[in-house]
Write an enzyme that holds these catalytic residues in place. Structure first.
Site, PDB file in Angstrom:
ATOM      1  N   HIS A   1       0.861  -1.184   0.000  1.00 38.10           N
ATOM      2  CA  HIS A   1       0.000   0.000   0.000  1.00 38.10           C
ATOM      3  C   HIS A   1       0.894   1.229   0.000  1.00 38.10           C
ATOM      4  O   HIS A   1       1.716   1.412   0.894  1.00 38.10           O
ATOM      5  CB  HIS A   1      -0.923   0.015   1.219  1.00 38.10           C
ATOM      6  CG  HIS A   1      -1.890   1.163   1.203  1.00 38.10           C
ATOM      7  ND1 HIS A   1      -3.168   1.046   0.701  1.00 38.10           N
ATOM      8  CD2 HIS A   1      -1.757   2.455   1.609  1.00 38.10           C
ATOM      9  CE1 HIS A   1      -3.782   2.212   0.811  1.00 38.10           C
ATOM     10  NE2 HIS A   1      -2.952   3.081   1.353  1.00 38.10           N
ATOM     11  N   CYS A   2       0.718   2.090  -0.999  1.00 41.42           N
ATOM     12  CA  CYS A   2       1.574   3.268  -1.151  1.00 41.42           C
ATOM     13  C   CYS A   2       0.842   4.491  -0.614  1.00 41.42           C
ATOM     14  O   CYS A   2      -0.170   4.922  -1.192  1.00 41.42           O
ATOM     15  CB  CYS A   2       1.935   3.475  -2.622  1.00 41.42           C
ATOM     16  SG  CYS A   2       3.015   4.906  -2.898  1.00 41.42           S
ATOM     17  N   PRO A   3       1.306   5.081   0.496  1.00 40.16           N
ATOM     18  CA  PRO A   3       0.629   6.288   1.013  1.00 40.16           C
ATOM     19  C   PRO A   3       0.796   7.487   0.102  1.00 40.16           C
ATOM     20  O   PRO A   3      -0.044   8.396   0.116  1.00 40.16           O
ATOM     21  CB  PRO A   3       1.313   6.502   2.367  1.00 40.16           C
ATOM     22  CG  PRO A   3       2.645   5.850   2.248  1.00 40.16           C
ATOM     23  CD  PRO A   3       2.443   4.679   1.337  1.00 40.16           C
TER      24      PRO A   3
ATOM     25  N   ASN B   1      -2.016   7.055  -2.079  1.00 40.30           N
ATOM     26  CA  ASN B   1      -3.279   6.798  -1.375  1.00 40.30           C
ATOM     27  C   ASN B   1      -4.034   5.664  -2.052  1.00 40.30           C
ATOM     28  O   ASN B   1      -5.266   5.715  -2.217  1.00 40.30           O
ATOM     29  CB  ASN B   1      -4.144   8.062  -1.321  1.00 40.30           C
ATOM     30  CG  ASN B   1      -5.250   7.944  -0.295  1.00 40.30           C
ATOM     31  OD1 ASN B   1      -5.143   7.183   0.673  1.00 40.30           O
ATOM     32  ND2 ASN B   1      -6.329   8.671  -0.493  1.00 40.30           N
TER      33      ASN B   1
END
Length: 382
Positions: free
Chosen positions: A181-183, A186
């Site tokens: 999951h890439c912040p 998002n």
């Protein structure tokens, strides 16, 4: 000899009886021992099953920490996206407002054409792949009943999980071929947007390296100019004149301080130099950090792995090595084939139209089923 042996046996028995008697006197009361045994049994019954291992216990203990981190990451996702857009836009504004006029006035026509073409191509590739990576769904397994093969049942979604599918605690659902999951996007990186994510990292790294190398001399000039401005600002704005100075007419009547001339630079000059220093420091830092991440993902793609599968395959390799066996990644189609499948290259022209130019083509396969244990031949002949 017989007497010595019997004496040793007698001595050992006497020592054992004394130790047992002391141990019996030091025992806790029966009701305390029964309560302690019951509490141990109750604690073991909470987590014990045939699949229990250290990972399960670790997940149970740190579940509140994971939930807190997932909640914070989910909330800050929009903030991170805005930060990426603001920082990238600031570099673009500096390039157009400050660097482009310098290039047009100082460079030769050939270098001007090169910078204009490469800079705009790189900018288009960055903007396109970032938008597609953030807005494209990573892919989700079907929730209705179907005949698709699956390898497990998600303990949180309670739905069948196809191969290479994992649950994301931040998105709170299962993701097909989940990488992470890439912040900064998002969004989860999965089967349908993995190529966009890697292309964005690659072209952003190339853009940062391009700005860092081409702007090195400008950065040095701006840095030295700011140092000169700093020393100039440290000088006193006026020098008091005493003694015979007012009598011989050094100053007008009633003035006792000689005013120094205005600084040899303007506020605009100072801001231009600071903008150049800011752009070079930002692009150089991001280029190094993002470049390392891009190289790591390139290695994983060459091996036919995702970030999650890297840990799983390493654990399986160690487990089978203890049994004298060798683990083989079933989704590794050899280096070049892995890149063809990942980039969607089906013919030679696709290296240009699908890799070097913006392309919204779908990835190879549906993310639900995968060919395993391939033979040594081109999966996609080119």
């Amino acid at each position: 000899m017989w007497c010595c042996t019997s004496s040793l046996v007698y001595l050992r028995r006497s020592i054992r009886l004394r130790l047992c008697s002391r141990r019996g006197r030091s025992r806790l009361p029966l009701w305390i021992r029964e309560t302690w045994a019951y509490m141990r049994l109750l604690l073991q019954s909470l987590y014990f099953n045939s699949l229990t291992d250290s990972d399960v216990v670790f997940d149970c203990v740190f579940e509140p920490v994971f939930l807190t981190v997932d909640y914070i990451t989910r909330w800050f996702g929009t903030v991170f996206v805005c930060l990426v857009v603001i920082l990238t836009s600031s570099v673009v504004v500096i390039a157009y407002a400050i660097l482009l006029p310098l290039v047009l006035n100082t460079y030769s026509p050939a270098w001007i054409v090169w910078h204009l073409c490469y800079g705009h191509w790189n900018l288009i590739m960055i903007a396109f792949h970032y938008y597609k990576a953030a807005k494209t769904s990573p892919g989700y397994p079907p929730t209705e009943k179907n005949d698709r093969p699956f390898v497990a049942v998600c303990k949180k979604c309670i739905i069948p999980k196809p191969a290479r599918t994992h649950h994301c605690g931040i998105c709170n659902r299962c993701i097909l071929k989940m990488d992470h999951h890439c912040p900064w996007l998002n969004n989860c990186i999965g089967h349908f947007n993995h190529r966009y994510f890697f292309s964005f990292c690659l072209f952003m790294t190339l853009g940062c390296v391009y700005c860092s190398i081409s702007g090195r001399n400008l950065f040095l000039d701006a840095y030295h100019a700011l140092e000169r401005f700093k020393h100039t600002d440290l000088e006193k704005p006026g020098i008091p004149v005493t003694g015979m100075g007012p009598l011989i007419g050094l100053l007008p009547s009633g003035q006792t301080i000689y005013q120094t001339p205005a600084p040899p630079y303007t506020f605009r000059d100072k801001m231009i130099h600071k903008s150049i220093v800011y752009m070079w420091v930002l692009t150089s830092t991001v280029g190094v950090a993002l470049g390392a991440l891009t190289v790591w993902h390139a290695v994983l793609i060459s091996r036919g792995e995702t970030c999650i599968e890297r840990h799983i395959n390493k654990k399986e390799t160690n487990r089978l090595a203890k049994l004298g066996k060798v683990y083989k990644n079933p989704f590794n189609y050899s280096g070049l084939n892995n890149w063809k499948i990942f980039l969607g290259v089906e013919k030679r022209s696709h290296w240009v139209t699908r890799v070097l130019l913006p392309s919204g083509h779908s990835p190879h396969g549906d993310g639900l089923t995968w060919d395993t244990f391939p033979v040594h031949k081109d999966v996609i002949p080119v």
